[in-house]
Design a protein around this motif. Sequence first.
Motif, short mmCIF file in Angstrom:
data_model
loop_
_atom_site.label_atom_id
_atom_site.label_comp_id
_atom_site.label_asym_id
_atom_site.label_seq_id
_atom_site.Cartn_x
_atom_site.Cartn_y
_atom_site.Cartn_z
N VAL A 142 -42.22 65.67 43.46
CA VAL A 142 -43.56 65.14 43.70
C VAL A 142 -43.92 64.09 42.65
CG1 VAL A 142 -44.51 67.12 44.95
CG2 VAL A 142 -44.58 67.12 42.46
N GLN A 193 -49.78 62.88 50.75
CA GLN A 193 -50.90 63.83 50.88
C GLN A 193 -52.00 63.49 49.87
OE1 GLN A 193 -49.53 67.66 48.35
NE2 GLN A 193 -48.35 67.48 50.23
N GLU A 194 -53.16 64.06 50.10
CA GLU A 194 -54.27 63.79 49.19
C GLU A 194 -53.90 64.23 47.78
OE1 GLU A 194 -57.02 67.23 50.75
OE2 GLU A 194 -57.90 66.49 48.88
N PHE A 195 -54.32 63.45 46.80
CA PHE A 195 -54.07 63.81 45.40
C PHE A 195 -55.20 64.71 44.95
CE2 PHE A 195 -51.93 63.28 41.45
CZ PHE A 195 -52.90 63.44 40.48
N VAL A 196 -54.85 65.91 44.50
CA VAL A 196 -55.87 66.88 44.11
C VAL A 196 -56.01 66.82 42.58
CG1 VAL A 196 -56.46 69.33 44.07
CG2 VAL A 196 -55.42 68.33 46.11
N LYS A 197 -57.21 66.59 42.13
CA LYS A 197 -57.50 66.20 40.74
C LYS A 197 -56.86 67.11 39.69
CE LYS A 197 -61.50 64.56 37.96
NZ LYS A 197 -60.81 64.81 36.73
N HIS A 198 -56.97 68.44 39.85
CA HIS A 198 -56.54 69.31 38.75
C HIS A 198 -55.20 69.99 39.00
CE1 HIS A 198 -60.34 68.60 36.77
NE2 HIS A 198 -60.93 68.80 37.94
N GLY A 199 -54.49 69.57 40.04
CA GLY A 199 -53.11 70.04 40.20
C GLY A 199 -52.96 71.49 40.62
N ALA A 200 -51.73 71.98 40.46
CA ALA A 200 -51.38 73.31 40.95
C ALA A 200 -52.02 74.41 40.10
CB ALA A 200 -49.85 73.46 40.95
N LYS A 214 -48.60 78.36 43.02
CA LYS A 214 -48.06 77.00 42.85
C LYS A 214 -48.51 76.11 44.02
CE LYS A 214 -43.45 74.84 42.51
NZ LYS A 214 -43.13 74.30 41.18
N ASN A 215 -48.80 76.74 45.17
CA ASN A 215 -49.23 75.96 46.34
C ASN A 215 -50.75 75.97 46.52
OD1 ASN A 215 -46.86 74.85 47.23
ND2 ASN A 215 -46.30 76.59 48.51
N LEU A 264 -50.53 61.95 46.53
CA LEU A 264 -49.40 62.72 46.03
C LEU A 264 -48.25 62.40 46.96
CD1 LEU A 264 -47.58 65.51 46.19
CD2 LEU A 264 -48.54 64.92 43.97
N LEU A 283 -54.09 74.27 45.08
CA LEU A 283 -54.43 73.10 44.28
C LEU A 283 -55.90 73.12 43.93
CD1 LEU A 283 -52.28 70.78 46.47
CD2 LEU A 283 -51.74 71.54 44.16
N GLN A 306 -41.50 69.47 40.69
CA GLN A 306 -40.74 69.62 41.92
C GLN A 306 -41.04 70.93 42.62
OE1 GLN A 306 -36.82 69.02 40.50
NE2 GLN A 306 -36.85 70.76 39.15
N LEU A 354 -55.04 71.35 52.49
CA LEU A 354 -54.74 70.03 51.94
C LEU A 354 -54.65 68.98 53.05
CD1 LEU A 354 -53.78 68.83 49.11
CD2 LEU A 354 -51.50 68.94 50.12
N LEU A 403 -44.42 64.40 38.90
CA LEU A 403 -45.31 65.52 38.53
C LEU A 403 -44.60 66.85 38.64
CD1 LEU A 403 -48.54 64.34 40.36
CD2 LEU A 403 -48.11 64.33 37.91
N1 LIG Z 1 -51.46 66.94 34.96
C1 LIG Z 1 -51.61 66.92 36.12
C2 LIG Z 1 -51.77 66.89 37.55
C3 LIG Z 1 -50.67 67.17 38.39
C4 LIG Z 1 -50.83 67.14 39.78
C5 LIG Z 1 -52.09 66.82 40.32
N2 LIG Z 1 -52.33 66.75 41.71
C6 LIG Z 1 -51.60 67.26 42.74
N3 LIG Z 1 -52.02 67.01 44.00
C7 LIG Z 1 -51.30 67.52 45.04
N4 LIG Z 1 -51.70 67.25 46.31
C8 LIG Z 1 -50.15 68.27 44.81
C9 LIG Z 1 -49.77 68.49 43.48
N5 LIG Z 1 -48.63 69.22 43.15
C10 LIG Z 1 -48.27 69.55 41.85
N6 LIG Z 1 -47.12 70.21 41.88
C11 LIG Z 1 -46.71 70.29 43.17
C12 LIG Z 1 -45.41 70.90 43.58
C13 LIG Z 1 -45.61 72.40 43.77
O1 LIG Z 1 -46.42 72.61 44.86
C14 LIG Z 1 -47.66 69.71 43.95
N7 LIG Z 1 -50.49 67.99 42.46
C15 LIG Z 1 -53.16 66.57 39.47
C16 LIG Z 1 -53.01 66.59 38.10
#
Ligand SMILES: N#Cc1ccc(Nc2nc(N)cc(-n3cnc(CCO)c3)n2)cc1
Length: 285
Positions: free
Chosen positions: A24, A90-97, A139-140, A43, A142, A18, A74, A16
Amino acid sequence: QFHMIKHEDLIWKESLGQGSFTHVYRGFKTHRRDGETHTTEVLLKVLDAEHKNSWESFFEAASLMSQISHKHLLLVYGVSVHKSKNIMVQEFVKHGALDLYLKRSSVSLSWKLDVAKQLACTLNFLEEKNIVHGNICAKNLLLVREGDPNSDNLPFIKLSDPGISVAMLGREVVLDRIPWVAPEVLDMLELGQQSDKWSFGTTLWELFNGGEVPLQRLDPKQKQQFYERRSQLPCLDWTELADLISQCMEYQPELRPSSRSIIRHLNSLITSDYEILHAAGTLPE
Ligand SMILES: N#Cc1ccc(Nc2nc(N)cc(-n3cnc(CCO)c3)n2)cc1
């Protein structure tokens, strides 16, 4: 102070992206409970092999997140060490960063303001526990819940782990964290309570600038000069918000507002009239 997860209990899916010294991946962890096997989407954050001497800092960041629990922090399930791979689960967060989400989606002013308030509350929680995060940035952040524009259900964010501490990163990497890293951290490489406020200001700037990367075109040298000249980021057209950002991005740490006054300031911002004027294209002078 960690739950150790067996490598064979991890299932690896796609990469996903870095972070600093990490990669990641989406994945699953399986665990057996009373005879049943449960799988949880996770994640997987892997420390690059060439930086394995930073593994203490890598796990310290994770343990910070697992020692305290808060709705906007998180969840870290544990760590897994296998051969030379250090893995944080770590927990996977549905909609990402959030930075990517902001680039892709258009969201309302009240959406952004609500995210800002959630981050301010998290900052206040950490401040009251005397915990310095050290890497607050879009970026951090979520996105657990998108919140949809039509109905009024709002977004929900969680703050990720800080990753390798800035003291362990090379100077080049720290310079590249300008303008998120507070000026005083650049000099003494020491994180203080006030340095999170500075990063909060930069994150507000990202949030209200559609995820634009501040100072993206500057090289490390020019970024260093940006601080030497006490420069400020280009200010937003919403002056009340621009004021809060510049208060947080005050070069003298002790002059930055307390997290309580940041919350008060955000609660005093009315989006309704601004949103209408902004939409109408006539901005209050
Ligand atoms: N398309 C899409 C999609 C991508 C990622 C997630 N979920 C998720 N869950 C987390 N706990 C951490 C992260 N994550 C993403 N990039 C970093 C590195 C920079 O921090 C950390 N992404 C959900 C959907």
